[in-house]
Design a protein around this motif. Sequence first.
Motif, PDB file in Angstrom:
ATOM      1  N   ARG A   1       0.811  -1.214   0.000  1.00 49.00           N
ATOM      2  CA  ARG A   1       0.000   0.000   0.000  1.00 49.00           C
ATOM      3  C   ARG A   1       0.851   1.274   0.000  1.00 49.00           C
ATOM      4  O   ARG A   1       0.334   2.375   0.030  1.00 49.00           O
ATOM      5  N   LEU A   2       2.175   1.104  -0.015  1.00 48.66           N
ATOM      6  CA  LEU A   2       3.059   2.263   0.084  1.00 48.66           C
ATOM      7  C   LEU A   2       3.881   2.519  -1.176  1.00 48.66           C
ATOM      8  O   LEU A   2       4.354   3.626  -1.386  1.00 48.66           O
ATOM      9  N   GLY A   3       4.060   1.481  -2.019  1.00 49.62           N
ATOM     10  CA  GLY A   3       4.924   1.634  -3.180  1.00 49.62           C
ATOM     11  C   GLY A   3       6.382   1.714  -2.773  1.00 49.62           C
ATOM     12  O   GLY A   3       6.749   1.434  -1.633  1.00 49.62           O
ATOM     13  N   GLY A   4       7.227   2.126  -3.707  1.00 56.88           N
ATOM     14  CA  GLY A   4       8.653   2.259  -3.415  1.00 56.88           C
ATOM     15  C   GLY A   4       9.352   0.927  -3.209  1.00 56.88           C
ATOM     16  O   GLY A   4       8.771  -0.133  -3.391  1.00 56.88           O
ATOM     17  N   TRP A   5      10.637   1.027  -2.866  1.00 53.44           N
ATOM     18  CA  TRP A   5      11.469  -0.159  -2.627  1.00 53.44           C
ATOM     19  C   TRP A   5      11.343  -1.156  -3.782  1.00 53.44           C
ATOM     20  O   TRP A   5      11.249  -2.365  -3.597  1.00 53.44           O
ATOM     21  N   TYR A   6      11.384  -0.646  -4.998  1.00 55.28           N
ATOM     22  CA  TYR A   6      11.003  -1.429  -6.170  1.00 55.28           C
ATOM     23  C   TYR A   6      11.837  -2.693  -6.381  1.00 55.28           C
ATOM     24  O   TYR A   6      11.309  -3.782  -6.586  1.00 55.28           O
ATOM     25  N   SER A   7      13.139  -2.557  -6.358  1.00 51.02           N
ATOM     26  CA  SER A   7      13.993  -3.714  -6.672  1.00 51.02           C
ATOM     27  C   SER A   7      13.858  -4.807  -5.619  1.00 51.02           C
ATOM     28  O   SER A   7      13.717  -5.990  -5.944  1.00 51.02           O
ATOM     29  N   TYR A   8      13.893  -4.424  -4.360  1.00 49.46           N
ATOM     30  CA  TYR A   8      13.793  -5.412  -3.275  1.00 49.46           C
ATOM     31  C   TYR A   8      12.418  -6.058  -3.267  1.00 49.46           C
ATOM     32  O   TYR A   8      12.303  -7.292  -3.199  1.00 49.46           O
ATOM     33  N   ARG A   9      11.364  -5.245  -3.334  1.00 47.10           N
ATOM     34  CA  ARG A   9      10.006  -5.793  -3.355  1.00 47.10           C
ATOM     35  C   ARG A   9       9.828  -6.790  -4.505  1.00 47.10           C
ATOM     36  O   ARG A   9       9.285  -7.880  -4.324  1.00 47.10           O
ATOM     37  N   THR A  10      10.276  -6.388  -5.680  1.00 48.40           N
ATOM     38  CA  THR A  10      10.054  -7.204  -6.866  1.00 48.40           C
ATOM     39  C   THR A  10      10.849  -8.499  -6.806  1.00 48.40           C
ATOM     40  O   THR A  10      10.365  -9.560  -7.213  1.00 48.40           O
ATOM     41  N   SER A  11      12.066  -8.443  -6.277  1.00 47.27           N
ATOM     42  CA  SER A  11      12.868  -9.665  -6.168  1.00 47.27           C
ATOM     43  C   SER A  11      12.231 -10.654  -5.194  1.00 47.27           C
ATOM     44  O   SER A  11      12.255 -11.870  -5.416  1.00 47.27           O
ATOM     45  N   LYS A  12      11.630 -10.151  -4.115  1.00 45.65           N
ATOM     46  CA  LYS A  12      10.976 -11.026  -3.150  1.00 45.65           C
ATOM     47  C   LYS A  12       9.656 -11.570  -3.710  1.00 45.65           C
ATOM     48  O   LYS A  12       9.292 -12.726  -3.446  1.00 45.65           O
ATOM     49  N   ALA A  13       8.938 -10.755  -4.478  1.00 40.67           N
ATOM     50  CA  ALA A  13       7.715 -11.241  -5.117  1.00 40.67           C
ATOM     51  C   ALA A  13       8.046 -12.361  -6.099  1.00 40.67           C
ATOM     52  O   ALA A  13       7.322 -13.366  -6.201  1.00 40.67           O
ATOM     53  N   ALA A  14       9.153 -12.211  -6.813  1.00 35.27           N
ATOM     54  CA  ALA A  14       9.582 -13.250  -7.750  1.00 35.27           C
ATOM     55  C   ALA A  14      10.004 -14.509  -7.003  1.00 35.27           C
ATOM     56  O   ALA A  14       9.710 -15.639  -7.444  1.00 35.27           O
ATOM     57  N   LEU A  15      10.680 -14.353  -5.870  1.00 38.41           N
ATOM     58  CA  LEU A  15      11.042 -15.509  -5.039  1.00 38.41           C
ATOM     59  C   LEU A  15       9.787 -16.240  -4.586  1.00 38.41           C
ATOM     60  O   LEU A  15       9.719 -17.481  -4.636  1.00 38.41           O
ATOM     61  N   ASN A  16       8.778 -15.491  -4.152  1.00 37.08           N
ATOM     62  CA  ASN A  16       7.528 -16.116  -3.713  1.00 37.08           C
ATOM     63  C   ASN A  16       6.925 -16.973  -4.822  1.00 37.08           C
ATOM     64  O   ASN A  16       6.443 -18.087  -4.576  1.00 37.08           O
ATOM     65  N   GLN A  17       6.950 -16.472  -6.040  1.00 39.35           N
ATOM     66  CA  GLN A  17       6.409 -17.225  -7.170  1.00 39.35           C
ATOM     67  C   GLN A  17       7.219 -18.487  -7.429  1.00 39.35           C
ATOM     68  O   GLN A  17       6.660 -19.554  -7.717  1.00 39.35           O
ATOM     69  N   MET A  18       8.538 -18.390  -7.329  1.00 39.31           N
ATOM     70  CA  MET A  18       9.395 -19.560  -7.538  1.00 39.31           C
ATOM     71  C   MET A  18       9.088 -20.658  -6.522  1.00 39.31           C
ATOM     72  O   MET A  18       8.962 -21.842  -6.875  1.00 39.31           O
ATOM     73  N   ILE A  19       8.962 -20.290  -5.258  1.00 39.56           N
ATOM     74  CA  ILE A  19       8.709 -21.290  -4.225  1.00 39.56           C
ATOM     75  C   ILE A  19       7.304 -21.862  -4.350  1.00 39.56           C
ATOM     76  O   ILE A  19       7.096 -23.067  -4.179  1.00 39.56           O
ATOM     77  N   HIS A  20       6.347 -21.015  -4.664  1.00 37.85           N
ATOM     78  CA  HIS A  20       4.971 -21.496  -4.847  1.00 37.85           C
ATOM     79  C   HIS A  20       4.892 -22.499  -5.999  1.00 37.85           C
ATOM     80  O   HIS A  20       4.313 -23.579  -5.865  1.00 37.85           O
ATOM     81  N   GLY A  21       5.501 -22.144  -7.125  1.00 33.29           N
ATOM     82  CA  GLY A  21       5.492 -23.051  -8.276  1.00 33.29           C
ATOM     83  C   GLY A  21       6.267 -24.327  -8.008  1.00 33.29           C
ATOM     84  O   GLY A  21       5.833 -25.423  -8.394  1.00 33.29           O
ATOM     85  N   SER A  22       7.395 -24.202  -7.331  1.00 38.31           N
ATOM     86  CA  SER A  22       8.205 -25.380  -7.019  1.00 38.31           C
ATOM     87  C   SER A  22       7.472 -26.327  -6.079  1.00 38.31           C
ATOM     88  O   SER A  22       7.592 -27.555  -6.190  1.00 38.31           O
ATOM     89  N   ALA A  23       6.700 -25.775  -5.166  1.00 40.57           N
ATOM     90  CA  ALA A  23       5.938 -26.606  -4.231  1.00 40.57           C
ATOM     91  C   ALA A  23       4.938 -27.484  -4.979  1.00 40.57           C
ATOM     92  O   ALA A  23       4.718 -28.646  -4.611  1.00 40.57           O
TER      93      ALA A  23
END
Length: 221
Positions: A130-152
């Motif tokens: 709800r705040l925006g910002g921190w683009y690179s870190y946020r996006t890298s963690k969102a991508a990690l979440n997708q990797m783990i979800h798909g791998s599961a």
Amino acid sequence: METALIIGSSGGIGSALADALTARGVAVTGLSRRHDGLDVADEASVKAALGALDGPFDLVFVATGALEINGAEPEKTLKHVTAEAMIDQFKLNTVGPSLVLKHAMRLLPRKGRAIFVALSARVGSIGDNRLGGWYSYRTSKAALNQMIHGSAIELARTHKDLICVVLHPGTVETRFTEKYVGHNPSVPASEAAENLLAVLDGLTPNDTGKFFDWQGKEVPW
């Protein structure tokens, strides 16, 4: 839980996890850049380090990550986004844990309860942003979440009792966060480790592919 592999075992959370697990009587194997020269973003390094190990491990915990890399602070505005900072974040926070999982599969038992965990962050949640910002870190963690979800999903076909999750540890008092604690409540690494292990204790294979915080509450993707 009898055996555990901690990736990033020299860091604040990683070392606290190793200590807490050892106190429980768990046989802990630790790997880190500082002590073992492990570069999680380099597949040859990951393959060599994990290839030298004999499993199985009941727990594989990836505790690596960084908020600042090469002096690039979290972006407050789109004007601060750079290709270099984004690539660096993806290498460490997304590619690293993904390569560890790829090469740790043979170390995870195909039968019996086992857990693979990667540290994520609530700011990686798209639904909670709800705040925006921190683009690179946020996006890298969102991508990690997708990797783990798909791998599961994939691993559930071959490892019926495996629990594959991402965890948000809260704000932990480490070098990683010292500039960013601000007004957010924070806890020592030792307390964070106990919180995370308590969450893992309560998980079942039905929880695989999910995202939890340090209290055991599910975080929206």
